[in-house]
Scaffold this motif. Sequence first.
Motif, PDB file in Angstrom:
ATOM      1  N   ILE A 192      49.124  51.007  18.333  1.00  0.00           N
ATOM      2  CA  ILE A 192      47.720  51.383  18.108  1.00  0.00           C
ATOM      3  C   ILE A 192      47.562  52.441  17.017  1.00  0.00           C
ATOM      4  CG2 ILE A 192      45.747  52.562  19.244  1.00  0.00           C
ATOM      5  CD1 ILE A 192      46.091  49.684  20.202  1.00  0.00           C
ATOM      6  N   ASP A 193      46.540  52.257  16.170  1.00  0.00           N
ATOM      7  CA  ASP A 193      46.158  53.288  15.206  1.00  0.00           C
ATOM      8  C   ASP A 193      45.195  54.222  15.945  1.00  0.00           C
ATOM      9  OD1 ASP A 193      45.060  54.883  13.283  1.00  0.00           O
ATOM     10  OD2 ASP A 193      44.331  53.253  12.007  1.00  0.00           O
ATOM     11  N   ALA A 194      45.765  55.339  16.432  1.00  0.00           N
ATOM     12  CA  ALA A 194      44.980  56.229  17.309  1.00  0.00           C
ATOM     13  C   ALA A 194      43.784  56.853  16.594  1.00  0.00           C
ATOM     14  CB  ALA A 194      45.882  57.317  17.882  1.00  0.00           C
ATOM     15  N   THR A 195      43.814  56.911  15.271  1.00  0.00           N
ATOM     16  CA  THR A 195      42.681  57.535  14.573  1.00  0.00           C
ATOM     17  C   THR A 195      41.411  56.687  14.691  1.00  0.00           C
ATOM     18  OG1 THR A 195      43.202  56.493  12.464  1.00  0.00           O
ATOM     19  CG2 THR A 195      44.170  58.664  12.860  1.00  0.00           C
ATOM     20  N   ARG A 196      41.548  55.472  15.173  1.00  0.00           N
ATOM     21  CA  ARG A 196      40.360  54.621  15.354  1.00  0.00           C
ATOM     22  C   ARG A 196      39.762  54.764  16.756  1.00  0.00           C
ATOM     23  NH1 ARG A 196      38.314  54.484  11.179  1.00  0.00           N
ATOM     24  NH2 ARG A 196      36.836  53.051  12.132  1.00  0.00           N
ATOM     25  N   ILE A 197      40.382  55.605  17.589  1.00  0.00           N
ATOM     26  CA  ILE A 197      39.939  55.691  18.988  1.00  0.00           C
ATOM     27  C   ILE A 197      38.514  56.252  19.098  1.00  0.00           C
ATOM     28  CG2 ILE A 197      40.328  57.005  21.132  1.00  0.00           C
ATOM     29  CD1 ILE A 197      43.298  56.410  20.873  1.00  0.00           C
ATOM     30  N   VAL A 198      38.257  57.391  18.490  1.00  0.00           N
ATOM     31  CA  VAL A 198      36.925  58.004  18.656  1.00  0.00           C
ATOM     32  C   VAL A 198      35.824  57.139  18.036  1.00  0.00           C
ATOM     33  CG1 VAL A 198      35.500  60.002  18.055  1.00  0.00           C
ATOM     34  CG2 VAL A 198      37.747  60.335  19.088  1.00  0.00           C
ATOM     35  N   PRO A 199      36.004  56.627  16.798  1.00  0.00           N
ATOM     36  CA  PRO A 199      34.946  55.741  16.278  1.00  0.00           C
ATOM     37  C   PRO A 199      34.699  54.527  17.170  1.00  0.00           C
ATOM     38  CG  PRO A 199      36.477  56.350  14.520  1.00  0.00           C
ATOM     39  CD  PRO A 199      37.032  56.916  15.790  1.00  0.00           C
TER      40      PRO A 199
END
Length: 515
Positions: free
Chosen positions: A261-268
Motif C-alpha cells: 500500500i502507498d500509505a500517503t494515499r490513506i488520508v485523501p
Amino acid sequence: MSDKLFIFDTTLRDGEQSPGASMTKEEKVRIAKALERMRVDVIEAGFPIASSGDFESVQAVAREIKESTVCGLARALDADIDRAGEALKPAASGRIHTFIATSPIHMERKLRMSPDEVVKQAVRAVERARRYTDDVEFSAEDAGRSEIDFLCRIFEAVIAAGATTINIPDTVGYNVPEQFGAMVGRAIEGTPNADKAVFSVHCHNDLGLAVANSLSAVINGARQVECTINGLGERAGNAALEEVVMAVRTRQDVFPCETGIDATRIVPSSRLVAGITGFSVQPNKAIVGANAFAHESGIHQDGVLKHRETYEIMRAEDVGWSANRMVLGKHSGRNAFRSRLQDLGVAFASEEELNAAFQRFKTLADKKHEIYDEDIQALVTETNLEHSVNERIKLVSLRVCSETGETPEANVTLWVNGEEKRGSAPGGGPVDAALKAIESIVDSQTELLLYSVNNITTGTDSQGEVTVRLERGGRIVNGQGADTDIVIASAKAYINALNKVVTAAERGHPQGPEL
Ligand code: KIV
Ligand code: ZN
C-alpha cells in the motif's frame, strides 16, 4: 524474508452495507480509482446479483480499474456466480468471491442444510466460478462460530475444486484476538492442501476487535486481510484498512509481512469516502481522525519539539496528512490548475469537465485568497457530482435574511426541468429556511435523515462541506455541496441529493411522487 500481505478492500461492498452508505455507480468508480492509486490488491466492487445497480457498478469498476484485481461477491448459487462472472467480464484481473455459511447455527437454522450438503454446494460453486476465472475466493460465512474440523474439511474440498483464496470471516464480530488467531493457525495447519491457497480474514467490529482480530490472524499465518476505508461496514463495521496497514508497517518487529500500500494515499481516500457516504470520521479515530497527530498536552508538545519520536510512532505526512498548503491563488492560470490536479491524481473525463472545474476555481479564488489542496478536492467533487447525476434541478440563486430577533426568511430560484421557479419560506435558522424554500418548489416528499457540515480547511473563510441524507420510498441517497457560505453549501447538497432521488426513480428504484 518478509511475505506479502494482500489488502482486500470491501468498502464498495460490505462498506456499502452500512445503512445509509449507498453510493452511485459514478461514486463507486471514483472510490475504486482512489483505491487503485493506493495500490490496494483486490477491490470488492459489489454483489452483482443483488440489483441491476450493483451489477452495473461492478461492471463499471471492472472496466476502469487496471492495476488492482476487481472482485464480485456471489452466494454459492449458480445464478449468483453467473451474474458475477458476467459483471467481471471487462476486468483486466477479475475474482469471484463465493460464500456459504459453515456454523452449526447458520447451517441448521438459516440454510436448513446438512454439513455434507454445504460442502457439496461449496465445491459446486467454486467449480462453476472457475469457468469464469482462475482467481476464486471461498468464504466460510460465520467461520468465527464454526467447528474447526468442519472448516478444515470444507477448505480442503474447495481448494481441491480450484479456490485460490480461503477466507475466514468473523461475520458477527464474536471472536477475541488470541482465540481467533489460534483458530486461523489451526485452520491452516489442519487443511492438507493449505499451501495451494492464500488464507484470508474478514472481521466485523461488533466488540470493537475487528483490527485486533485481523492482526492476530496475520501473526498466525493469514496473508490477506479484508477491510474498509474508515472501518465502514455492516453494523459496527469492518476492520479499518488504515489501521491494519499502519500497524503492520509500524510494527515490522512483530509482523513477518508487508503490504504494497502507498500509505500517503490513506488520508485523501478516507476523506473521499467520508464525503461520498456522509459518514464523517470521528476526530479521535486512529490514523485518519483530525486529532490523530495533534498534541494537546504541553508535556507532549515539548517532547515532540525536542525529539519527534518521544510521542509520535508514525509521521503524519506518511499517511497523507499535509499541512494546509497554499497551492494556487487568484492569478493562477488554467495550466497551473491542471498541473496541480495531476499532482493530486485527479483526471477529468473531458475538457468540458476540466473547464467547469476551472471556472469554479476562479469563482472560489475571488472569494477566498488562499486555495489549498483540500479546496481543490472539494471543487473536483462538485464538478464530478454535477456530471454524474442527471441535473433536473439546479440552483439559480438564493437569498436569506437572518437578523437578531427576527425569523429567517429564504428566497430561492431554481431551474426545474428547464423551467425557472421561485419559492420562499421562513425557517428556524437560515439553513432551515433555505431548504424549506427549495421544498416549497419541489415538494419532494423525502425525509431528511442526516445533515452535517465540516470545514474543509481552517479559518473563518474556509469552505463548509455539507452532506445531507434523504430517504424516499425506502431509497436512501447522500448529497454533497461545498461553498464558503454554508447556507449555499447546504442548498447545493440538498439539491444534489434531490437530483439523485430523481435519478434513482428513473432507474426503477422504489418511487415516490414525480418531482
Ligand atoms: O461478514 C461476512 O461473512 C461477509 C462474507 C460475505 C465474506 O461479508
Ligand atoms: Zn462482512
